[in-house]
Design a protein around this motif. Structure first.
Motif, short mmCIF file in Angstrom:
data_model
loop_
_atom_site.label_atom_id
_atom_site.label_comp_id
_atom_site.label_asym_id
_atom_site.label_seq_id
_atom_site.Cartn_x
_atom_site.Cartn_y
_atom_site.Cartn_z
N LEU A 11 0.85 -1.20 0.00
CA LEU A 11 0.00 0.00 0.00
C LEU A 11 0.88 1.24 0.00
CD1 LEU A 11 -2.44 1.85 0.34
CD2 LEU A 11 -2.67 1.09 2.69
N ILE A 12 0.69 2.06 -1.02
CA ILE A 12 1.48 3.27 -1.14
C ILE A 12 0.54 4.46 -1.15
CG2 ILE A 12 3.05 4.56 -2.68
CD1 ILE A 12 3.89 1.65 -3.65
N HIS A 13 0.77 5.39 -0.24
CA HIS A 13 -0.07 6.58 -0.19
C HIS A 13 0.79 7.82 -0.41
CE1 HIS A 13 -2.31 9.85 2.01
NE2 HIS A 13 -3.12 9.52 1.05
N ASN A 14 0.44 8.62 -1.40
CA ASN A 14 1.23 9.81 -1.73
C ASN A 14 2.74 9.51 -1.73
OD1 ASN A 14 -1.10 11.26 -1.92
ND2 ASN A 14 -0.90 12.23 0.10
N ASP A 15 3.12 8.46 -2.41
CA ASP A 15 4.52 8.05 -2.53
C ASP A 15 5.15 7.52 -1.24
OD1 ASP A 15 4.44 8.77 -5.22
OD2 ASP A 15 4.95 10.86 -4.74
N ASP A 16 4.36 7.34 -0.25
CA ASP A 16 4.89 6.83 1.01
C ASP A 16 4.42 5.38 1.16
OD1 ASP A 16 5.86 6.60 3.54
OD2 ASP A 16 4.27 7.78 4.49
N GLU A 17 5.35 4.46 1.31
CA GLU A 17 4.93 3.06 1.43
C GLU A 17 4.44 2.77 2.85
OE1 GLU A 17 7.62 -0.64 1.22
OE2 GLU A 17 6.48 -0.69 -0.64
N LEU A 18 3.13 2.60 2.98
CA LEU A 18 2.57 2.38 4.31
C LEU A 18 2.69 0.92 4.72
CD1 LEU A 18 -0.67 4.57 4.28
CD2 LEU A 18 1.64 5.18 4.98
N PHE A 19 2.45 0.01 3.80
CA PHE A 19 2.56 -1.41 4.11
C PHE A 19 3.24 -2.15 2.98
CE2 PHE A 19 -1.16 -0.10 6.56
CZ PHE A 19 -0.94 -0.71 7.78
N TYR A 20 4.16 -3.03 3.35
CA TYR A 20 4.68 -3.99 2.39
C TYR A 20 4.57 -5.35 3.08
CZ TYR A 20 7.91 -6.76 -0.32
OH TYR A 20 8.46 -7.77 -1.05
N LEU A 21 3.58 -6.12 2.66
CA LEU A 21 3.30 -7.38 3.34
C LEU A 21 3.69 -8.54 2.45
CD1 LEU A 21 -0.30 -6.36 4.50
CD2 LEU A 21 1.82 -6.14 5.82
N LYS A 22 4.75 -9.21 2.86
CA LYS A 22 5.20 -10.34 2.05
C LYS A 22 4.27 -11.53 2.26
CE LYS A 22 9.59 -9.97 3.31
NZ LYS A 22 11.00 -9.93 3.49
N LYS A 23 4.26 -12.41 1.28
CA LYS A 23 3.50 -13.66 1.40
C LYS A 23 3.93 -14.36 2.68
CE LYS A 23 3.94 -18.11 -1.01
NZ LYS A 23 2.73 -18.84 -1.09
N ASN A 24 2.97 -14.80 3.46
CA ASN A 24 3.32 -15.35 4.77
C ASN A 24 2.22 -16.21 5.36
OD1 ASN A 24 5.23 -15.46 6.84
ND2 ASN A 24 5.74 -13.33 6.37
N ASN A 25 2.45 -16.69 6.58
CA ASN A 25 1.34 -17.35 7.26
C ASN A 25 0.54 -16.29 8.03
OD1 ASN A 25 2.65 -16.82 9.70
ND2 ASN A 25 3.70 -18.79 9.68
N LEU A 26 -0.60 -16.72 8.55
CA LEU A 26 -1.50 -15.74 9.19
C LEU A 26 -0.84 -15.04 10.37
CD1 LEU A 26 -4.26 -14.40 9.57
CD2 LEU A 26 -4.96 -16.39 10.90
N ARG A 27 -0.13 -15.84 11.19
CA ARG A 27 0.47 -15.23 12.38
C ARG A 27 1.42 -14.09 12.00
NH1 ARG A 27 2.27 -16.23 17.76
NH2 ARG A 27 1.05 -18.10 18.00
N LYS A 28 2.25 -14.37 11.00
CA LYS A 28 3.21 -13.33 10.59
C LYS A 28 2.52 -12.17 9.90
CE LYS A 28 7.95 -14.40 10.41
NZ LYS A 28 9.12 -14.31 9.51
N ARG A 29 1.44 -12.46 9.18
CA ARG A 29 0.69 -11.39 8.53
C ARG A 29 0.12 -10.46 9.59
NH1 ARG A 29 -1.37 -10.57 3.33
NH2 ARG A 29 0.79 -11.06 2.87
N ILE A 30 -0.41 -11.06 10.65
CA ILE A 30 -0.98 -10.24 11.72
C ILE A 30 0.09 -9.34 12.32
CG2 ILE A 30 -2.01 -10.27 14.04
CD1 ILE A 30 -3.39 -12.92 13.23
N SER A 31 1.25 -9.92 12.62
CA SER A 31 2.25 -9.07 13.30
C SER A 31 2.90 -8.09 12.33
CB SER A 31 3.27 -9.90 14.08
OG SER A 31 3.83 -10.87 13.26
#
Ligand code: ADP
Ligand code: MG
Length: 586
Positions: free
Chosen positions: A190-210
């Protein structure tokens, strides 16, 4: 008389449908992300400008579309996902109504570029007002990119109705998080006004949550796993001690679709029975798998509400699986095979469930948490502006006012010829509310330095809120520095000491603050309200005489002693004359 009934032209009916599907930029985000998921993408990028008001773009690496499908996709009821009504009952895709693109394109300018998997042709289609332009596009990767520009440009009422950028961005992040949580095997950006707010790599649920909510969550997740003939339940619940005063951390999914359900919510809360403090809500990430024949998701245009065939059984299954997981956690460390060794953090099975965070502060002014001696009371008064013992109705003759507490809830006192019954908690809310309003208005708050500064690791969401409210919370006495994602609180408003600072601070950041900012209410008003609610003495708290007096005196020095900040009546008066009447003709 001539006939008056007409069929609405599609531009009009699409705009009307758009009103249901698209309330705000976040709704577009949801629809586009769901389309990319349905298109079997493994990487999805969301690019947003000005909180979606200028641009919402989703780029995926999914199956893509042919030129014809691209044209078709913008027509009403155009979908590749169902063919007849029976399909609805076994639906696996996120979308199926074929409404989203038709609606979105009727209220914005759209550019779609797509390359169908296995082909060599990239097409571009531009929809602007009534114009449709189709052209070839230079070679690009397989998949689809959709740009939604100038949302609501032709529906000024809607555009004006949008909240501030800050609020709309929060909604976008919520939509994004809800979806990212249910597809941890997809990479999201997720990039907002050129600022990367989230970069979520493929993962399991636990790691996605954290990776969304921060490492603190990881240590506090309790796995949930239950299989019954009616439903399969999986996911995580959060330990009771990091429950929140709002429902921000509640994520419930049915067949991987985010839903809201009051009664399932109730069943989950109930599972925590006795482990939550009053007014606190548990956090959870719960996934139910239910035979699609047993549910009807088609009841609401936004599809966050759902009907179940077997509600009662579902209620008890969920309830007992929560209890079971909490029980397991309480007595034995939980084995979670999904967990990676690097993230392994042993559960501390000795920990009490409803633990007050221990905070180290220096001298304390708030008298209400612990037994205090009278000296502390004087300190309190000198520290709350307006907190001098001014007499109530000085000019009235006071017949040695009596004061006492009943039911650990009301303070009763007399003035002149009336009895006043004051709700202690509401009264204290009013006192604190005016205190914080005043200090943020004239920047007059004192700060109390902490000997041991408190560090809090922020999530991206919290970071965004903090930036928005920094000025206000500085003005009421919080002093802090931010270093990367860590806030270090060095000083606090004196009235907050002896309260769990970390919790109060996180409450300010987590709560639905962003949704509550309305034009009519200022941010300082909101913060003052929240602080007053967090800090006020509770019903059930025995108060000493001096404490009762202070509350009464401070309450009647307030500008508006009658109503709590949340518009509840604080006290009632009984006039002696009215009392007398009861005994006259008896
Ligand atoms: P629905 O999702 O309910 O089918 P939409 O209006 O959202 O309706 O989309 C219409 C159709 O456009 C979809 O059924 C799908 O075939 C196609 N489509 C939309 N977005 C994408 C995408 N990102 N990749 C591939 N196909 C897409
Ligand atoms: Mg769709």
């Amino acid at each position: 008389m001539s006939d008056i009934i007409k069929i609405l032209p599609p531009e009009v009916s699409n705009k009307i449908a758009a009103g249901e599907v698209v309330q705000r930029p976040a709704s577009v985000v949801k629809e586009l992300l769901e389309n990319s998921i349905d298109a079997e993408s493994t990487k999805i990028k969301l690019i947003v400008k000005d909180s979606g008001k200028t641009l919402i773009q989703v780029v995926d690496n999914g199956i893509g579309m042919t030129e014809n499908d691209m044209k078709m996709s913008f027509m009403k009821h155009a979908t590749s996902k169902i063919k007849d009504i029976d399909d609805i009952f076994s639906i696996k895709s996120m979308g199926f109504r074929g409404e989203a693109l038709a609606s979105i394109s009727s209220i914005s300018n759209v550019e779609m570029i797509s390359k169908k998997k296995g082909t060599n042709k990239t097409n571009k289609i531009l929809l602007e007002a009534d114009k449709v332009v189709i052209e070839k596009s230079p070679f690009s990767q397989e998949g689809t990119s959709i740009k939604v520009m100038n949302l609501f440009y032709n529906v000024p009422a809607r555009r004006n109705f949008l909240k501030s950028d800050f609020v709309e961005l929060r909604h976008i992040i919520d939509s994004f998080n809800r979806i990212a949580l249910s597809y941890p095997n997809i990479e999201f950006n997720l990039i907002h006004n050129d600022d990367e707010l989230f970069y979520l790599k493929k993962n399991n649920l636990r790691k996605r949550i954290s990776s969304i909510f921060g490492r603190k969550f990881d240590e506090n997740l309790i796995p949930l796993n239950e299989k019954t003939s009616l439903a399969k339940i999986s996911g995580f619940i959060l330990k009771p001690e990091i429950s929140k005063k709002s429902r921000v951390n509640q994520f419930l999914y049915v067949n991987n679709r985010y839903i809201k359900s009051q009664f399932l919510n109730h069943s989950i809360n109930n599972g925590y029975d006795g482990l939550l403090r009053d007014g606190y809500y548990p956090g959870y990430f719960i996934f139910l798998d239910i035979n699609p024949n047993k549910i009807d998701v088609n009841v609401h245009p936004n599809k966050t509400e759902i009907k179940f065939e077997d509600e009662q059984n579902l209620y008890s299954i969920i309830n007992s699986s929560i209890k079971h997981s909490l029980g397991v956690y309480q007595i034995t460390p939980v084995l979670d095979f999904e967990k990676e060794p690097s993230m392994e953090l042993p559960y501390n099975s000795q920990k009490k469930f409803t633990k007050e965070p221990s905070i180290e502060v220096d001298s304390s002014f708030n008298p209400f948490e612990k037994e205090k001696n009278d000296a502390d009371w004087e300190e309190l008064e000198s520290n709350i502006e307006d907190g001098i013992f001014n007499k109530i109705n000085n000019n009235e003759e006071i017949d040695s006012p009596k004061i006492f507490q009943i039911f650990n809830k009301y303070i009763i006192t007399t003035t002149g010829s009336s009895v006043i019954i004051v709700d202690q908690s509401l009264a204290h809310q009013r006192i604190l509310y005016e205190h914080f309003l005043k200090s943020s208005a004239d920047n007059s708050s004192k700060s109390q330095k902490l000997i041991f500064p408190i560090e809090i690791e922020l999530t991206k969401n919290q970071e965004i809120v903090l930036a928005e409210i920094t000025d206000v919370i500085n003005s009421i006495g919080f002093k802090f520095t931010v270093n990367k994602r860590v806030v270090i609180i060095n000083a606090i408003p004196p009235v907050t000491s002896d309260n769990p600072i970390e919790e109060i601070f996180e409450d300010l950041l987590n709560d639905d603050i962003s949704y509550n900012i309305k034009e009519s209410f200022s941010l300082s008003d909101l913060i003052a309200k929240k602080m007053s609610k967090s800090l006020s003495i509770r019903t059930g708290k025995p108060l000493k005489l001096k404490e009762q007096q202070t509350i009464i005196n401070q309450l009647f020095s307030c500008k508006e002693p009658k109503l709590s900040p949340f518009n509840k009546q604080i006290f009632v008066t009984l006039d002696k004359k009215d009392l007398d009447k009861n005994f006259l003709n008896g």
